[in-house]
Motif scaffolding. Structure first.
Motif, PDB file in Angstrom:
ATOM      1  N   SER A 461       0.843  -1.198   0.000  1.00 35.70           N
ATOM      2  CA  SER A 461       0.000   0.000   0.000  1.00 35.70           C
ATOM      3  C   SER A 461       0.878   1.248   0.000  1.00 35.70           C
ATOM      4  O   SER A 461       1.969   1.259   0.565  1.00 35.70           O
ATOM      5  N   SER A 462       0.394   2.311  -0.616  1.00 35.59           N
ATOM      6  CA  SER A 462       1.144   3.576  -0.617  1.00 35.59           C
ATOM      7  C   SER A 462       0.462   4.623   0.252  1.00 35.59           C
ATOM      8  O   SER A 462       1.061   5.662   0.533  1.00 35.59           O
ATOM      9  N   TYR A 463      -0.779   4.348   0.678  1.00 36.45           N
ATOM     10  CA  TYR A 463      -1.454   5.270   1.584  1.00 36.45           C
ATOM     11  C   TYR A 463      -2.567   4.523   2.302  1.00 36.45           C
ATOM     12  O   TYR A 463      -3.001   3.448   1.891  1.00 36.45           O
ATOM     13  N   ASP A 518       0.429   8.727   4.136  1.00 41.80           N
ATOM     14  CA  ASP A 518       0.221   8.976   2.722  1.00 41.80           C
ATOM     15  C   ASP A 518       1.305   9.922   2.231  1.00 41.80           C
ATOM     16  O   ASP A 518       2.347  10.078   2.872  1.00 41.80           O
ATOM     17  N   TYR A 519       1.094  10.562   1.089  1.00 44.97           N
ATOM     18  CA  TYR A 519       2.087  11.481   0.546  1.00 44.97           C
ATOM     19  C   TYR A 519       1.359  12.685  -0.050  1.00 44.97           C
ATOM     20  O   TYR A 519       0.214  12.610  -0.487  1.00 44.97           O
TER      21      TYR A 519
END
Length: 535
Positions: A461-463, A518-519
């Motif tokens: 997962s990226s967030y 997250d980003y």
């Protein structure tokens, strides 16, 4: 006239022959050249009654002294100066003399003419010429290690830690100098990851370390961090399982010493002293993960690469003198400067001598600022998944102190604010404040939040939520609030020092229903900053 005759009757000449300890003595065979020698002679009351200096590789030194019984003759080689002992008039003062402090742990290995010392007590000086041989020995010892893992274990790094930067010149002392014990560390050495490969570490040259003894450490298994005297030196070994044994990494702490300083040394597990002029040869065998061994820090699947486990205890408070404790109210004369959130440090920081852990600042460094310029590659390793987030504990330190995103760099406001955090930590050895990597924020959540994030360490997962109830946030803020001066994390996003892409950086949000990662765009200006340091 009579006085002069009496004075001449009291005159004695001492020829001191200089020799080194027999190099055939297996336990103590280290060679040094003798380039110059200071000789000091003290009477039975410990008063200086004669001294001389000889240069150009002397084999004997002539000293004018007085007729006396019970004298102590001291010879010191390789000071390089006839005035080195100026101001010393008693044996007690000589015994308090300390070597110059080393700038780095490996400085001794670069020298061929380190100071040597020898002494002979109970010498009688008669009228006329006397002869006495003094055997010189080294102030330091040589250590070599042979580390043999089983066929399914690979050694990934090793490091010799907490060695003295100075020692007494005279022998016979029972503790380290009170002028300071720097606890220097040799650089960590990464090794090829081949299971079963024997590693030969060293040689290392280190000053005498009179750490002392510990009666509780009467077996090999009890020579642990909890039992070892303060200042003890140790070898830190990182290893991991391979093949069917994969899925874990362990850090093994092997304490030095363990033998007496007798002519024929004997094993003594309670002894943590590194005696001068020994040639220590240590054989270490590693047969398992050490998951149930108190000398070993064991971590299961997902352990970070190139990380070293330090001595700090997460959840304790860091005080302004560099000590830690369980109370948020500091000891007298100190303040609370942070809270320890991890004892797993990057190998780069550990190699610089920050061997304990990471601490989180008690207050925010900024309540709203941007990370840095949008679309500009900051030159950091890009992390785009939870697995990458977890593994990145290096970006903040590297970016601040190598890339220059520091208190003087206005192009990177979040970094500048963190590095400029105005809580004084000059009273102990540390990295200085900097912007935490996203992996360090991960450890704040796991260790101060007291929640298990193991299942998320390999996530793609990226967030999203790394933890999905309010437990972690509640626990983190309770720990911070318990410290004098502590200010809970706000219910807003905090920047990390990690880099997702040239345009984005990861951030973390501690809120009432979970902890989210997250980003966002680097030029966003409404995100908070809180600093960390390594110590």
């Amino acid at each position: 006239m009579d006085d002069m005759l009496d004075e001449n009757k009291d005159a004695a000449t001492l020829t001191v022959k200089i020799a080194q300890q027999d190099p055939t003595t297996v336990t103590r065979a280290i060679s040094d050249a003798i380039e110059n020698v200071n000789v000091l002679v003290f009477d039975a009351q410990g008063h200086l009654v004669g001294s001389a200096y000889a240069s150009s590789n002397p084999t004997a030194v002539s000293v004018s002294a007085r007729v006396s019984n019970g004298c102590t003759v001291c010879a010191i080689a390789n000071t390089g100066s006839s005035s080195y002992f100026d101001g010393i008039s008693t044996l007690t003062e000589l015994q308090a003399k300390v070597t110059p402090a080393l700038a780095s742990a490996d400085a001794l290995g670069a020298k061929s003419n380190e100071i040597l010392y020898g002494t002979i007590p109970g010498v009688t000086l008669s009228s006329g010429t006397n002869t006495q041989t003094v055997i010189l020995s080294r102030l330091y010892s040589k250590y070599t290690f042979t580390i043999t893992p089983s066929s399914d274990i690979a050694i990934t790094s090793y490091q010799l830690c907490n060695v003295p930067n100075e020692c007494y010149i005279a022998s016979g002392n029972t503790s380290n100098p009170t002028t300071g014990f720097a606890g220097l560390n040799f650089s960590a050495v990464a090794t090829p990851v081949y299971a079963g490969t024997v590693v030969n570490a060293g040689p290392y040259y280190i000053y005498e370390n009179l750490a002392g003894t510990a009666s509780a450490s009467n077996t090999a298994e009890l020579r642990t961090a909890a039992n070892a005297p303060s200042g003890s030196s140790y070898l830190l070994i990182t290893a991991g399982g391979t093949g069917y044994n994969a899925g874990w990494t362990s850090t093994y702490r092997v304490y030095l010493g363990g033998v007496t300083n007798a002519t024929s040394p004997v094993l003594d597990y309670t002894n943590f002293n590194v005696n001068r002029n020994f040639n220590y040869q240590c054989n270490i065998a590693i047969f398992g993960s050490g998951a149930n061994d108190a000398r070993v820090t064991y971590q299961s699947q997902g352990t970070r690469a190139n990380a070293v486990t330090g001595t700090a205890t997460p959840g304790t408070y860091l005080y302004s003198d560099g000590t830690t404790g369980t109370s948020g109210t500091p000891p007298a004369g100190t303040t609370v400067v942070g809270i320890v959130f991890s004892n797993q440090l990057s190998s780069a920081e550990y190699s610089k001598g920050y061997t304990h852990g990471y601490a989180l600042a008690l207050k925010d460094a900024s309540t709203g600022t941007s990370w840095g310029p949008y679309g500009v590659d900051a030159g950091l390793t890009k992390v785009t998944t939870f697995a990458g987030y977890y593994n990145d504990i290096t970006a903040g330190y590297y970016g601040t102190f190598t890339k220059g995103y520091n208190k003087s760099n206005s192009s990177y406001p979040a970094w500048k604010a963190a590095n400029n955090y105005n809580v004084d930590v000059s009273g102990f050895k540390n990295s200085g404040w900097y912007l935490p990597s996203i992996g360090q924020w991960w450890d704040v959540c796991a260790n101060l939040g007291k929640v298990d994030l193991t299942s998320m360490q390999a996530s793609s997962s990226s967030y999203g939520n790394v933890y999905s109830t309010g437990t972690a946030t509640t626990n983190v803020n309770a720990a911070i609030n318990a410290a004098v001066g502590g200010q809970a994390l706000t219910s807003s996003y905090y920047w990390s020092a990690s880099e997702w892409s040239p345009g984005n950086a990861p951030r973390v949000h501690f809120y009432s229903s979970g902890v989210a990662l997250d980003y966002r765009s680097k030029d966003g200006t409404d995100y908070y900053v809180r600093a960390v340091l390594a110590f």
